[in-house]
Design a protein around this motif. Structure first.
Motif, PDB file in Angstrom:
ATOM      1  N   GLU A  96       1.646   8.038   9.356  1.00  0.00           N
ATOM      2  CA  GLU A  96       1.819   6.587   9.336  1.00  0.00           C
ATOM      3  C   GLU A  96       3.162   6.201   9.951  1.00  0.00           C
ATOM      4  OE1 GLU A  96      -0.655   5.565   5.211  1.00  0.00           O
ATOM      5  OE2 GLU A  96       1.503   5.873   5.155  1.00  0.00           O
ATOM      6  N   LYS A 130      -2.366   5.481  12.055  1.00  0.00           N
ATOM      7  CA  LYS A 130      -1.754   6.802  11.943  1.00  0.00           C
ATOM      8  C   LYS A 130      -1.879   7.515  13.281  1.00  0.00           C
ATOM      9  CE  LYS A 130      -6.041   8.992  10.322  1.00  0.00           C
ATOM     10  NZ  LYS A 130      -6.675   9.777   9.247  1.00  0.00           N
ATOM     11  N   GLY A 164      -6.264   4.317   7.991  1.00  0.00           N
ATOM     12  CA  GLY A 164      -5.461   5.389   7.417  1.00  0.00           C
ATOM     13  C   GLY A 164      -6.273   6.362   6.619  1.00  0.00           C
TER      14      GLY A 164
END
Length: 353
Positions: free
Chosen positions: A193, A214, A229
């Motif tokens: 991230e 990400k 994510g």
């Protein structure tokens, strides 16, 4: 429909006239069942084909590229021990032998991945009515010789000391580790991230960061920024301590770093590889006096500081992007909120002011 059925002599046996292979073929023909409902799977189907079919389904279902890369790596290693095996030969004993061989050659982690792949692959044959039961379910789960040690967490004083050493380290400055490690300590973001952050995600006025993607390596495509994510709660807005806002503001004004779309790009201006970032951190952390501290340590540290400050666990879950805290908090309490109290706690713990 005519189908080709073949068997080979057992490995290591001297079968000069092919008698052992012939016996194996006759035995296979005796126990042969008709293809399943789809017509594409039979007892003569190679298990490796079902493994590939399972991986294809995972890809179509939108499984994480990082997870797919891990499974494909396991599948390549698994082929060495299972490529000649067919569905009709998939007994619990044979599957156990394959998985144990994987463990001996590649470790417990890869053996667990292999068990998962084999179980899912043979479940396809079960659902197609070719097998009556999945033989892998009777194989014991792989246990590690010792429980995982886990990443250590740091308290506020240790984090403050570490950031001071980071700023003074010429090696960390040269590898551009000072700013990203500082932001990890300030937010508890996941490494992938952190490296996916763009300048458009930073709101200096409100002192927040929007986490919306990400960085991951996709087979055949290389390193990419992916929207979304690890969990459904991974997309979030996190408050920043004042020292992190000051760091990002200063970084945006610097040549090259502030001119790239990504906040933490590689030296070539491309997405920074999480694995390379890990290697760079491992190369310097001992000199900083934290030989066992990983990028995950900062997530645990932030969670610990939030807990020690007496803030609700829900605050920590929202800050870290966890999917669940508890049934009560998930169902009856609002989630996905920005909690400035978290930034205040981190400021008090880490900031020099």
């Amino acid at each position: 429909m005519t189908r080709r059925v073949e068997r080979r002599s057992p490995i290591g046996c001297n079968d000069q006239y092919g008698k052992l292979a012939e016996d194996a073929l006759v035995e296979a023909l005796k126990s042969r069942r008709a293809p399943g409902e789809s017509g594409g799977i039979s007892l003569d189907t190679r298990i490796s084909e079902l493994v590939e079919a399972h991986l294809k389904r995972l890809h179509e279902d939108g499984k994480s590229p990082a997870t797919l890369t891990t499974y494909r790596s396991a599948a390549r290693k698994l082929a060495k021990y299972s490529d000649s095996l067919r569905v009709g030969e998939a007994t619990p004993g044979r599957m156990n032998a394959v998985i144990r061989s994987m463990r001996q050659a590649h470790g417990a982690g890869m053996a667990r991945h292999s068990r998962t792949l084999l179980r899912a692959a043979l479940q396809i044959a079960v659902l197609d009515d070719v097998l009556g039961a999945n033989p892998v379910t009777q194989v014991d789960r792989i246990q590690s010789a010792a429980p995982p040690k886990g990443a250590p967490s740091l308290d506020g004083m240790q984090l403050r000391d570490l950031i001071g050493k980071l700023r003074a380290s010429e090696a960390c400055q040269a590898a551009d580790l000072v700013d990203p490690i500082t932001l990890l300590a300030a937010t508890g973001l996941r490494r992938a991230e952190l490296l996916a952050l763009r300048w458009q995600d930073f709101n200096e006025e409100s002192g927040t960061l929007t986490v919306s993607g990400k960085v991951a390596r996709v087979a055949g495509e290389g390193l990419r920024r992916l929207d979304g994510g690890k969990t459904k709660s991974a997309g979030r807005t996190v408050p920043l301590p004042l020292f992190a806002v000051a760091m990002l503001t200063a970084r945006r004004g610097r040549d090259f770093w502030g001119e790239q779309p990504m906040i933490f790009p590689s030296s070539a201006g491309t997405h920074r590889d999480p694995d390379n970032f890990n290697k760079q951190w491992r190369a310097v952390r001992e000199s900083l006096g934290v030989p066992d501290v990983t990028s995950h340590s900062f997530r645990k540290s932030v969670a610990t500081l939030i807990d020690e400050a007496g803030l609700p666990a829900r605050f920590g879950a929202d800050q870290l992007g966890h999917a669940k805290v508890s049934m009560t908090q998930d169902v009856y309490m609002g989630r996905g909120k920005v909690h400035p109290q978290v930034a205040a706690v981190l400021d008090r713990a880490i900031s020099d002011e």
